[in-house]
Design a protein around this motif. Sequence first.
Motif, short mmCIF file in Angstrom:
data_model
loop_
_atom_site.label_atom_id
_atom_site.label_comp_id
_atom_site.label_asym_id
_atom_site.label_seq_id
_atom_site.Cartn_x
_atom_site.Cartn_y
_atom_site.Cartn_z
N VAL A 27 0.87 -1.18 0.00
CA VAL A 27 0.00 0.00 0.00
C VAL A 27 0.90 1.23 0.00
O VAL A 27 1.83 1.33 0.79
N GLY B 77 -10.38 5.70 -1.85
CA GLY B 77 -9.84 4.37 -2.07
C GLY B 77 -8.43 4.22 -1.54
O GLY B 77 -7.94 5.04 -0.78
N ASP C 113 -4.39 3.23 -2.83
CA ASP C 113 -3.43 3.05 -3.92
C ASP C 113 -2.37 2.06 -3.45
O ASP C 113 -1.90 2.14 -2.31
N TYR C 114 -2.01 1.12 -4.31
CA TYR C 114 -0.99 0.14 -3.96
C TYR C 114 -0.17 -0.24 -5.18
O TYR C 114 -0.56 -0.02 -6.32
N ASP D 275 1.43 -3.38 -7.13
CA ASP D 275 1.25 -4.83 -7.21
C ASP D 275 2.61 -5.54 -7.33
O ASP D 275 3.66 -4.91 -7.35
N GLN E 64 -1.73 0.51 -8.65
CA GLN E 64 -3.14 0.13 -8.77
C GLN E 64 -3.97 0.96 -7.80
O GLN E 64 -3.45 1.51 -6.84
N HIS E 65 -5.28 1.02 -8.06
CA HIS E 65 -6.20 1.76 -7.19
C HIS E 65 -7.43 0.90 -6.93
O HIS E 65 -8.01 0.34 -7.87
N VAL E 66 -7.83 0.79 -5.67
CA VAL E 66 -9.06 0.09 -5.29
C VAL E 66 -10.01 1.15 -4.72
O VAL E 66 -9.70 1.76 -3.69
N PRO E 67 -11.15 1.40 -5.38
CA PRO E 67 -12.11 2.37 -4.86
C PRO E 67 -12.68 1.90 -3.52
O PRO E 67 -12.88 0.70 -3.32
N ALA E 68 -12.94 2.85 -2.62
CA ALA E 68 -13.52 2.51 -1.32
C ALA E 68 -14.18 3.74 -0.72
O ALA E 68 -13.73 4.87 -0.94
N VAL F 255 -11.82 3.27 4.64
CA VAL F 255 -10.53 2.59 4.70
C VAL F 255 -10.18 2.40 6.17
O VAL F 255 -10.23 3.34 6.95
#
Length: 75
Positions: free
Chosen positions: A4, A38, A40-41, A43, A49-53, A56
């Motif tokens: 992350v 979201g 951001d991490y 990989d 990459q970004h995971v919407p949320a 958190v």
Amino acid sequence: GADVVGIATQDLPPGEGMRGRAERRLGRRLGQRARVTGVDYRDAEGRLQHVPADVVVSAVDMFQTDTRLLPEHLR
């Protein structure tokens, strides 16, 4: 594995998301306000990459969350 690299946020206009007394008491004291968008991490291949949320939850201590994950203007 993944690492992350940050908590993604969107700045809010002054007072948005607060109502009544909370806005009057806290809004002036808190300064900049934002909502989370979201995480951001990076990989395993090194790609960002970004995971919407909407929410958190950080499992690291508050110091690490504040100094490494939040955008600088919210620290």
